[in-house]
Scaffold this motif. Structure first.
Motif, short mmCIF file in Angstrom:
data_model
loop_
_atom_site.label_atom_id
_atom_site.label_comp_id
_atom_site.label_asym_id
_atom_site.label_seq_id
_atom_site.Cartn_x
_atom_site.Cartn_y
_atom_site.Cartn_z
N PRO A 303 13.89 -0.99 0.58
CA PRO A 303 14.98 -0.13 1.05
C PRO A 303 16.09 -0.05 -0.01
O PRO A 303 16.15 -0.88 -0.93
CB PRO A 303 15.47 -0.85 2.31
CG PRO A 303 15.08 -2.27 2.11
CD PRO A 303 13.83 -2.27 1.28
N TRP A 370 20.94 4.76 3.32
CA TRP A 370 20.11 4.14 4.36
C TRP A 370 19.74 5.14 5.45
O TRP A 370 18.63 5.11 5.98
CB TRP A 370 20.84 2.93 4.95
CG TRP A 370 20.45 1.67 4.24
CD1 TRP A 370 20.86 1.27 3.01
CD2 TRP A 370 19.54 0.68 4.71
NE1 TRP A 370 20.28 0.07 2.68
CE2 TRP A 370 19.46 -0.31 3.72
CE3 TRP A 370 18.80 0.52 5.88
CZ2 TRP A 370 18.66 -1.44 3.85
CZ3 TRP A 370 18.01 -0.61 6.01
CH2 TRP A 370 17.93 -1.57 5.01
N SER A 371 20.66 6.03 5.77
CA SER A 371 20.35 7.03 6.78
C SER A 371 19.18 7.90 6.35
O SER A 371 18.28 8.21 7.14
CB SER A 371 21.60 7.89 7.04
OG SER A 371 21.36 8.82 8.06
N LEU A 374 15.97 5.79 6.54
CA LEU A 374 15.53 5.56 7.91
C LEU A 374 14.96 6.81 8.58
O LEU A 374 14.35 6.71 9.64
CB LEU A 374 16.70 5.00 8.74
CG LEU A 374 17.10 3.56 8.40
CD1 LEU A 374 18.48 3.23 8.97
CD2 LEU A 374 16.08 2.55 8.90
N TYR A 377 11.43 5.82 7.52
CA TYR A 377 11.07 4.53 8.11
C TYR A 377 12.13 4.18 9.16
O TYR A 377 13.19 3.65 8.82
CB TYR A 377 11.02 3.44 7.05
CG TYR A 377 9.96 3.65 6.00
CD1 TYR A 377 8.63 3.25 6.22
CD2 TYR A 377 10.28 4.24 4.78
CE1 TYR A 377 7.66 3.44 5.25
CE2 TYR A 377 9.30 4.44 3.80
CZ TYR A 377 8.01 4.04 4.05
OH TYR A 377 7.03 4.22 3.09
N PRO A 378 11.89 4.46 10.44
CA PRO A 378 12.91 4.21 11.46
C PRO A 378 13.27 2.74 11.64
O PRO A 378 14.30 2.43 12.22
CB PRO A 378 12.27 4.77 12.74
CG PRO A 378 11.22 5.73 12.27
CD PRO A 378 10.72 5.17 10.99
N VAL A 380 13.14 -1.34 9.62
CA VAL A 380 12.95 -2.09 8.37
C VAL A 380 12.88 -3.58 8.72
O VAL A 380 13.82 -4.12 9.33
CB VAL A 380 14.11 -1.85 7.37
CG1 VAL A 380 13.81 -2.54 6.05
CG2 VAL A 380 14.33 -0.34 7.15
N ARG A 446 17.38 2.68 12.87
CA ARG A 446 18.22 3.86 12.72
C ARG A 446 19.51 3.73 13.52
O ARG A 446 19.54 3.06 14.55
CB ARG A 446 17.49 5.10 13.25
CG ARG A 446 16.51 5.73 12.31
CD ARG A 446 15.96 7.00 12.96
NE ARG A 446 14.87 7.55 12.16
CZ ARG A 446 14.10 8.55 12.55
NH1 ARG A 446 14.31 9.12 13.74
NH2 ARG A 446 13.14 8.99 11.77
#
Length: 477
Positions: A303, A370-371, A374, A377-378, A380, A446
């Motif tokens: 991430p 990060w938004s 996500l 990838y909802p 992590v 998220r």
């Protein structure tokens, strides 16, 4: 059921029995008080005993039920409240001697929402001075101990809450989190928690005389420590009920819209140069296997900007603390906490003046990265700490101690800085030289999707088992 059976019930099980009518609120609360009498003397987790008020409230709930009232979603569930949050008529001492007589004029939203739902407060739990350590000790109430072993810190700052709920004192334990204060005690004691995202749970202390700093407002959240993920799904809809005293609360339902197809989970073991302990690595692998078995698609992928976001965020927070809190810490704090803060300022050199404003603004940059990540990838899956939980007072041992306790915890405070939700769940019971110790992992979700993090925690818990069952066997040996 006997008292011995009742205190072992999860919050979900308690509600099932109280709603069915085969368990009274009074019996539930009396059993929890009996458990508190048995377990708390060795732990010092609950430092304000509210049994008299609790039993009276439980009897009132039972009378109302008999008269035809509909039981609330948490009817008869015993809960604890951390001593840094307002409860009418109680001191919000925050572990500070100078605040021991700061009596709250009214309930904070979190207390009000829990009680409206039928929960019953049996006591208030310990925190370190100013709620600003990852360990729990203070001159006012003393040290809290971890029910697994006195060789393991109970975590902080919600250390009393974590120790209490895992020892069976109450079905739910309130805590809060500005840099990890829900997740540290969850990891220390083997509890399950979700750090809500910014704006999810209303927050306000009626006793406050000034507003908190902007970073304190944007990084700190209220939440719960529980013994199972199911108890979070039960209780969090109550926690997020709106309150007009928090003008930035976002009134969204607990469950978001279903996402199409199997959920993709990004998975990382990166610890940014800090040594990854074999048991932590094994816990991460166990969590990954659990998620795959549950139907998630887990991909090892990095991430964005975790280390930069974490260090920038905590240095900015230290800049705000240095500006707004240092005088109070110097005036009212013990020598121990003053020394710890001196090392905090070395570990996280405070941003100041123009640079502080620039780094506060950069929070949006990290959150945006990060938004976007996500969206793909909802969830992590990350380490929480790179090593098993540390010993008590490790943060009093100078730079090396603070570095082990907080310096390496970038996956914790990075998430606070960006305002994202994150679950923390035990994935493994490690066999270490001082004895068994739970190892927790973190699930970031998220924005607004705490429910997805808790679902993933439930999947991991299904493989690892409830740590409280293993702990209680150990406590009775």
């Amino acid at each position: 059921m006997t008292h011995k059976d009742i205190w072992r019930l999860s919050a979900t099980e308690t509600v099932a029995h109280t709603h069915a009518g085969d368990l009274s609120a009074e019996a539930s609360i009396a059993a929890s008080i009996s458990r508190m009498d048995a377990a708390n003397p060795a732990l010092n987790a609950v430092v304000v005993d509210l049994r008299t008020e609790a039993l009276e409230r439980a009897r009132d709930l039972d009378k109302a039920r008999t008269a035809g009232a509909t039981p609330g979603p948490l009817h008869g569930v015993p809960v604890t409240i951390k001593i840094n949050v307002d409860q009418a008529g109680q001191a919000s001492s925050n572990g500070v001697l100078a605040l021991k007589d700061l009596i709250a004029p009214a309930d904070a939203p979190i207390v009000e929402n829990l009680q409206k739902a039928g929960a019953v407060v049996i006591g208030r739990t310990n925190t370190p001075e100013f709620s600003f350590r990852a360990d729990t000790d203070n001159p006012l109430f003393g040290r809290t101990y971890n029910p697994w072993s006195k060789h393991i810190s109970p975590g902080g700052s919600s250390g009393g809450a974590g120790a209490a709920v895992m020892a069976g004192i109450g079905g739910l334990a309130h805590g809060n989190d500005i840099g990890g204060s829900l997740r540290f005690p969850a990891a220390a004691n083997g509890a399950v928690t979700v750090k809500p995202g910014l704006g999810r749970v209303p927050a306000y202390n009626p006793s406050q005389t000034a507003e908190r700093g902007m970073l304190a407002q944007s990084m700190s959240v209220q939440g719960l420590l529980t013994r199972s993920a199911a108890d979070l799904h039960l209780s969090m809809p109550t926690m997020i009920a709106p309150d007009p005293r928090d003008p930035f609360h976002v009134p969204l339902p607990w469950r978001g819209a279903p996402l199409e197809g199997p959920l993709k989970v990004a998975f990382t073991k990166n610890t940014f140069g800090y040594d990854l302990h074999p048991e932590v690595e094994a816990a991460l692998d166990d969590a990954r296997y659990a998620l795959v078995d549950a139907g998630y698609i887990v991909e090892e992928v990095e991430p964005p900007n975790v280390f930069d976001a974490g260090r920038t965020g905590y240095r900015a927070l230290m800049g705000e603390v240095y500006t707004l809190m240092k005088k109070d810490i110097d005036a009212a704090g013990s020598q121990t906490v003053r020394d710890i803060f001196s090392v905090y300022f070395q570990e996280f050199p405070p941003f100041q003046d123009t640079e502080l404003l620039q780094m506060m603004a950069k929070r949006t940059y990290y959150a945006r990265q990060w938004s976007l990540f996500l969206e793909q990838y909802p969830l992590v899956l990350t380490p929480f700490l790179p090593q098993p939980f540390f010993k008590p007072d490790r943060d009093t041992e100078g730079a090396e101690g603070v570095h082990e306790v907080l310096g390496c915890a970038v996956y914790s405070y990075a998430i606070n800085y960006m305002g994202l939700p994150a679950g923390c769940v035990p994935a493994r019971l490690a066999d270490l030289p001082h004895g068994p110790q739970p190892i927790n992992v973190q699930i970031v979700a998220r924005r607004w999707r705490e429910d997805l993090a808790v679902d993933a925690c439930a999947a991991i818990e299904a493989r690892a088992g409830r740590m409280c069952d293993l702990l209680w066997d150990r406590m009775t040996q």
